[in-house]
Write an enzyme that holds these catalytic residues in place. Sequence first.
Site, PDB file in Angstrom:
ATOM      1  N   LYS A 104      35.957  35.023  38.521  1.00  0.00           N
ATOM      2  CA  LYS A 104      37.120  35.282  37.658  1.00  0.00           C
ATOM      3  C   LYS A 104      37.630  33.969  37.062  1.00  0.00           C
ATOM      4  O   LYS A 104      37.982  33.901  35.881  1.00  0.00           O
ATOM      5  CB  LYS A 104      38.235  35.962  38.456  1.00  0.00           C
ATOM      6  CG  LYS A 104      37.917  37.407  38.795  1.00  0.00           C
ATOM      7  CD  LYS A 104      38.867  37.979  39.835  1.00  0.00           C
ATOM      8  CE  LYS A 104      38.376  39.347  40.308  1.00  0.00           C
ATOM      9  NZ  LYS A 104      38.972  39.795  41.550  1.00  0.00           N
ATOM     10  N   GLN A 133      44.134  39.165  45.626  1.00  0.00           N
ATOM     11  CA  GLN A 133      42.764  39.522  45.975  1.00  0.00           C
ATOM     12  C   GLN A 133      42.742  40.401  47.224  1.00  0.00           C
ATOM     13  O   GLN A 133      43.385  40.082  48.231  1.00  0.00           O
ATOM     14  CB  GLN A 133      41.952  38.230  46.190  1.00  0.00           C
ATOM     15  CG  GLN A 133      40.473  38.436  46.360  1.00  0.00           C
ATOM     16  CD  GLN A 133      39.776  38.969  45.116  1.00  0.00           C
ATOM     17  OE1 GLN A 133      40.255  38.819  43.992  1.00  0.00           O
ATOM     18  NE2 GLN A 133      38.655  39.623  45.304  1.00  0.00           N
ATOM     19  N   ASP A 182      45.550  44.329  37.756  1.00  0.00           N
ATOM     20  CA  ASP A 182      44.663  45.240  38.479  1.00  0.00           C
ATOM     21  C   ASP A 182      45.058  46.705  38.308  1.00  0.00           C
ATOM     22  O   ASP A 182      44.338  47.592  38.772  1.00  0.00           O
ATOM     23  CB  ASP A 182      44.713  44.928  39.989  1.00  0.00           C
ATOM     24  CG  ASP A 182      43.605  43.978  40.416  1.00  0.00           C
ATOM     25  OD1 ASP A 182      42.534  44.016  39.786  1.00  0.00           O
ATOM     26  OD2 ASP A 182      43.819  43.220  41.370  1.00  0.00           O
TER      27      ASP A 182
HETATM   28  N1  GUN Z   1      38.481  42.666  45.638  1.00  0.00           N
HETATM   29  C1  GUN Z   1      37.273  42.920  45.084  1.00  0.00           C
HETATM   30  N2  GUN Z   1      37.395  43.131  43.769  1.00  0.00           N
HETATM   31  C2  GUN Z   1      38.698  43.027  43.477  1.00  0.00           C
HETATM   32  C3  GUN Z   1      39.454  43.154  42.272  1.00  0.00           C
HETATM   33  O1  GUN Z   1      38.953  43.414  41.187  1.00  0.00           O
HETATM   34  N3  GUN Z   1      40.802  42.984  42.393  1.00  0.00           N
HETATM   35  C4  GUN Z   1      41.387  42.717  43.574  1.00  0.00           C
HETATM   36  N4  GUN Z   1      42.703  42.576  43.601  1.00  0.00           N
HETATM   37  N5  GUN Z   1      40.723  42.587  44.710  1.00  0.00           N
HETATM   38  C5  GUN Z   1      39.386  42.740  44.646  1.00  0.00           C
END
Ligand code: GUN
Length: 304
Positions: free
Chosen positions: A51, A95, A118
Site C-alpha cells: 500500500k 490494518q 476501508d
Molecule cells: N488486512 C488484510 N487486508 C486488509 C485491508 O485491505 N484492510 C485492512 N484494514 N486490513 C487488511
Amino acid sequence: MRRKTNRIDGRALAQAELARLKQELKSIGPIQLTTINVGRRADNLSYLKIKTRLGRELGIKVTNYQLPKSASVTKGLQLIERLNQDQAVQGILVQLPLPPTWPQEEIINRINPEKDVDCLHPVNFGRFSLTPQLDWSSENWSQRLLPPTARAVLTILKTINYSPRGRRAVVVGQGNLAGKPISLLLSQLGATVISANEFTPDLARETRRAEILVSATGQPKLIQGAMVSPGVIALDLGFSRIKGKIQGDLDFDSVALKANWITPVPGGVGPITVSSLFANLILLAKRQDTKERVNFRNNRHRLL
Ligand code: GUN
C-alpha cells in the site's frame, strides 16, 4: 480437450486504474493516507508495504503508525482521534487483524467515517448494505464508497463485461473484509447468492452450481477443479503461504481447466483491491474538500 481459459491480469487492471487516479489527483492537490498497525504480523507488514509503495507511486503521502503489541488500546484510540482531527489527513486505515486483546469493533467505530477508506465503519458499511439494486450499466457506482474487495470484484466483472444479474453466485467465506461485502454486492447486482462458510454441509454441491464463484477463506487450495462447473468465473481472494510459496484458495491448475475466467494468486484480485483503496481515498478527499468549501462559504456568509 483443454478449454481455453482466460486468466485475469490483476496487475494490469490495477495499473490502468492507478493511471486514471493519477490524472484525477492533479486536480485535487496533496492528500495523505495514514495507516495504523499493531504488532508485527508478517502478512500485515507485507500488505502495508504494498500500500505504501503504490501510494507513493501515485504521489500520495502514506504515513504508517506502527504500535507495539504491548501498546494500550487507549493510546490507539487517542491516535485515531488525533488523525480524525488532522485536516492534512484524508484517509485512515487500521490494518486487520488486530492482536486478539484489541477490541476491533471499538477501534474501527472510532474512525471518522469520512476518512474510512476501508468502508468498514458501521455508518459506511451500513450505507453500502442498504443500497438497493444497482444498475449494472450506470457508472454511478464509481462515486459510491464501496469496500475495496467488492469494488475490485466489480472492476473485474465490468472488464470482462459479465453482468451478475440472474446468475448463480457462490461466495465462500463470510469475513467483513471480503466474503460479506462481495456477497452483498453481487446480490445488489441481481445475482442469486449463496454465502457458504465452514459449516456448509457439502461445499462441492454448492460450488458446482456456481456461475460466479468467489473464494475468500485463506484455506489454501480449498477449491479443486472437481468442485466447479465448466464455464465458471472463478475469483480468488485467498492469500496464504505454504513453505514460503504464496497460495490462493483455488487449486489454480485444476480450476483453470474448467473456468472461463480465473484470477491467479498473486497478481489477481489483490492488486485491484489496493487500487480500489486509493480510489476510495480520492473519493473521500473530494467529499471532504467540497464540505470544507461549503463550510468556508457558510462561515463567510455568517461573517458578512
Ligand atoms: N488486512 C488484510 N487486508 C486488509 C485491508 O485491505 N484492510 C485492512 N484494514 N486490513 C487488511
